[in-house]
Scaffold this motif. Structure first.
Motif, mmCIF file in Angstrom:
data_model
loop_
_atom_site.group_PDB
_atom_site.id
_atom_site.type_symbol
_atom_site.label_atom_id
_atom_site.label_comp_id
_atom_site.label_asym_id
_atom_site.label_seq_id
_atom_site.Cartn_x
_atom_site.Cartn_y
_atom_site.Cartn_z
ATOM 1 N N PRO A 108 16.179 -17.975 11.209
ATOM 2 C CA PRO A 108 16.547 -17.505 12.558
ATOM 3 C C PRO A 108 17.037 -16.050 12.644
ATOM 4 O O PRO A 108 17.428 -15.615 13.728
ATOM 5 C CB PRO A 108 17.675 -18.454 12.970
ATOM 6 N N ARG A 109 17.042 -15.296 11.539
ATOM 7 C CA ARG A 109 17.470 -13.885 11.633
ATOM 8 C C ARG A 109 16.374 -13.087 12.343
ATOM 9 O O ARG A 109 15.195 -13.228 12.015
ATOM 10 C CB ARG A 109 17.741 -13.307 10.233
ATOM 11 N N GLN A 110 16.753 -12.226 13.299
ATOM 12 C CA GLN A 110 15.749 -11.553 14.140
ATOM 13 C C GLN A 110 14.800 -10.698 13.302
ATOM 14 O O GLN A 110 13.621 -10.636 13.586
ATOM 15 C CB GLN A 110 16.433 -10.709 15.217
ATOM 16 N N HIS A 111 15.312 -9.983 12.317
ATOM 17 C CA HIS A 111 14.403 -9.330 11.366
ATOM 18 C C HIS A 111 15.026 -9.279 9.985
ATOM 19 O O HIS A 111 16.230 -9.099 9.843
ATOM 20 C CB HIS A 111 13.944 -7.945 11.833
ATOM 21 N N SER A 112 14.154 -9.465 8.989
ATOM 22 C CA SER A 112 14.575 -9.336 7.591
ATOM 23 C C SER A 112 14.047 -8.040 7.002
ATOM 24 O O SER A 112 14.512 -7.580 5.961
ATOM 25 C CB SER A 112 14.055 -10.506 6.752
ATOM 26 N N LEU A 113 13.044 -7.458 7.684
ATOM 27 C CA LEU A 113 12.436 -6.217 7.192
ATOM 28 C C LEU A 113 12.012 -5.358 8.373
ATOM 29 O O LEU A 113 11.471 -5.870 9.358
ATOM 30 C CB LEU A 113 11.194 -6.543 6.342
ATOM 31 N N GLY A 114 12.280 -4.065 8.275
ATOM 32 C CA GLY A 114 11.728 -3.097 9.218
ATOM 33 C C GLY A 114 10.844 -2.133 8.448
ATOM 34 O O GLY A 114 11.191 -1.730 7.334
ATOM 35 N N LEU A 115 9.697 -1.807 9.045
ATOM 36 C CA LEU A 115 8.812 -0.820 8.414
ATOM 37 C C LEU A 115 8.669 0.348 9.373
ATOM 38 O O LEU A 115 8.224 0.179 10.515
ATOM 39 C CB LEU A 115 7.439 -1.448 8.130
ATOM 40 N N ALA A 116 9.056 1.536 8.924
ATOM 41 C CA ALA A 116 9.030 2.739 9.757
ATOM 42 C C ALA A 116 7.942 3.686 9.264
ATOM 43 O O ALA A 116 7.834 3.939 8.062
ATOM 44 C CB ALA A 116 10.385 3.435 9.703
ATOM 45 N N ALA A 117 7.138 4.194 10.201
ATOM 46 C CA ALA A 117 6.091 5.165 9.826
ATOM 47 C C ALA A 117 6.700 6.550 9.809
ATOM 48 O O ALA A 117 6.392 7.407 10.630
ATOM 49 C CB ALA A 117 4.944 5.092 10.816
ATOM 50 N N SER A 118 7.588 6.755 8.891
ATOM 51 C CA SER A 118 8.273 8.034 8.829
ATOM 52 C C SER A 118 8.656 8.330 7.396
ATOM 53 O O SER A 118 9.356 7.569 6.753
ATOM 54 C CB SER A 118 9.545 7.965 9.673
ATOM 55 N N PRO A 128 0.795 -1.230 0.000
ATOM 56 C CA PRO A 128 0.000 0.000 0.000
ATOM 57 C C PRO A 128 0.833 1.289 0.000
ATOM 58 O O PRO A 128 0.342 2.353 -0.370
ATOM 59 C CB PRO A 128 -0.826 -0.112 1.290
ATOM 60 N N ALA A 129 2.112 1.196 0.418
ATOM 61 C CA ALA A 129 2.975 2.386 0.401
ATOM 62 C C ALA A 129 3.722 2.532 -0.925
ATOM 63 O O ALA A 129 4.489 3.481 -1.107
ATOM 64 C CB ALA A 129 3.973 2.309 1.561
ATOM 65 N N GLY A 130 3.537 1.573 -1.845
ATOM 66 C CA GLY A 130 4.140 1.694 -3.175
ATOM 67 C C GLY A 130 5.443 0.936 -3.359
ATOM 68 O O GLY A 130 6.049 1.009 -4.428
ATOM 69 N N ARG A 153 -0.260 -4.603 7.617
ATOM 70 C CA ARG A 153 -1.203 -5.713 7.373
ATOM 71 C C ARG A 153 -0.829 -6.482 6.113
ATOM 72 O O ARG A 153 -0.920 -7.705 6.060
ATOM 73 C CB ARG A 153 -2.637 -5.169 7.246
ATOM 74 N N PHE A 154 -0.403 -5.754 5.080
ATOM 75 C CA PHE A 154 0.047 -6.387 3.840
ATOM 76 C C PHE A 154 1.262 -7.282 4.123
ATOM 77 O O PHE A 154 1.367 -8.409 3.622
ATOM 78 C CB PHE A 154 0.426 -5.295 2.825
ATOM 79 N N THR A 155 2.178 -6.784 4.949
ATOM 80 C CA THR A 155 3.433 -7.507 5.210
ATOM 81 C C THR A 155 3.161 -8.847 5.899
ATOM 82 O O THR A 155 3.782 -9.860 5.576
ATOM 83 C CB THR A 155 4.380 -6.632 6.065
ATOM 84 N N THR A 156 2.197 -8.866 6.830
ATOM 85 C CA THR A 156 1.874 -10.132 7.488
ATOM 86 C C THR A 156 0.836 -10.921 6.680
ATOM 87 O O THR A 156 1.005 -12.109 6.446
ATOM 88 C CB THR A 156 1.345 -9.895 8.923
ATOM 89 N N GLY A 157 -0.224 -10.255 6.232
ATOM 90 C CA GLY A 157 -1.345 -10.950 5.606
ATOM 91 C C GLY A 157 -1.070 -11.447 4.203
ATOM 92 O O GLY A 157 -1.538 -12.519 3.818
#
Ligand code: FE2
Length: 302
Positions: free
Chosen positions: A196-206, A109-111, A161-165
């Motif tokens: 096992p990587r703690q995060h592969s993606l971060g989404l920032a509302a900025s 949704p953010a493009g 929601r897109f990232t999880t759903g």
């Protein structure tokens, strides 16, 4: 869909020559030029971890998420269609450029463009040898590293929601509340893939209005040891690359890292010592106002 790992990243840039020098001499990656002038970048045995395409605009063009196999891709395609996406199937030429056997692309949704792919080409003929002497990058079953993307606050919920759903990534932890009294300038949610990587993606509302819309805040690469991080700091110094955030340790992935400027305007995080996660033992937690246990002090551009 089950995303196994962040497999590759596609970047657009008007200055591939500068990127090529930076990637080889500072980051320590192997770079080769394709027949169309694009750059194919290796950090391990895989044939393409970053694809840099000649373009007038500096931009994160796509994130490449790998599923296990062709059946996984078919299932992912069904999920994407059922969720109302309009997937675009990658052409044969596009697959050759990315060195994968097949992919489709969907837009959040953010493009941001997300590519779901299978069957990356492994290069058994030419072992990975870093031109800067980096012994290895920590990839394997954890994917190439992670990246952090930004969106306008109004798009944050729908994009999460897109990232999880739709993508099927799972929330690892988040930075949403200021319960400690330390203000949270903007929320971030960290997502992990099926590894096992703690995060592969971060989404920032900025997103700063008027800033270049390259879509990427930073890309992270991991090396084996603190000495490999230290040597990268030395290479930044030697090549006049700005250290944008000092050495520090993150609260969530526990990596010791620093952030350097890149020709793309976004940052490259170079870190080590992030432990592997057993997701059956973890719950989602809020890191409050803290992003780092220590360090990571900003060094503004002069
Ligand atoms: Fe990071």
């Amino acid at each position: 869909m089950t995303i196994k790992e962040l497999g590759y990243i596609v970047l657009d840039s008007p200055d591939l020559a500068r990127w090529g020098t930076y990637l080889q001499e500072v980051v320590g990656a192997m770079v080769s030029e394709g027949p169309d002038g694009s750059l194919r970048v290796r950090i391990d045995e895989r044939d393409c971890r970053l694809l840099l395409r000649d373009s007038p605009q500096e931009k994160l063009a796509a994130m490449g998420w790998l599923v296990r196999d062709e059946a996984g891709l078919r299932q992912a395609l069904e999920t994407a269609r059922a969720e109302g996406c309009e997937p675009r199937i990658g052409t044969a030429d596009e697959c050759i450029a990315r060195r994968v056997n097949g992919f489709f692309a969907i837009t959040d949704p953010a493009g941001h463009s997300h590519e779901i792919a299978w069957g990356p080409v492994v290069n058994f003929r030419q072992p990975f040898r870093s031109p800067a002497g980096v012994p290895a990058f920590m990839t394997g079953d954890q994917g190439l590293g992670h990246l952090v993307i930004g969106c306008e606050p109004a798009q944050f919920e729908a994009t999460s929601r897109f990232t999880t759903g739709v993508l099927g990534l799972q929330v690892a932890n988040l930075r949403a509340q200021s319960l400690s009294g330390e203000p949270v300038p903007f929320p971030i949610t960290w997502f992990h893939a099926d590894n096992p990587r703690q995060h592969s993606l971060g989404l920032a509302a900025s997103f700063t209005p008027g800033a270049p819309r390259h879509g990427c805040r930073h890309i992270n690469l991991e090396v084996p040891e603190i000495d490999d991080v230290g040597r990268a700091l030395d290479r930044c110094d030697r090549h006049g690359v700005r250290i944008a955030r000092s050495l520090g340790r993150h609260v969530n992935d526990r990596a010791i890292s620093f952030y350097m400027a890149s020709p793309g305007g976004f940052l490259v995080e170079y870190g080590c010592a992030a432990p592997r996660k057993d997701w059956s033992l973890e719950i989602v937690y809020d890191e409050g106002g803290a992003g780092s246990v220590w360090g990571h002090k900003p060094n503004p551009a002069r």
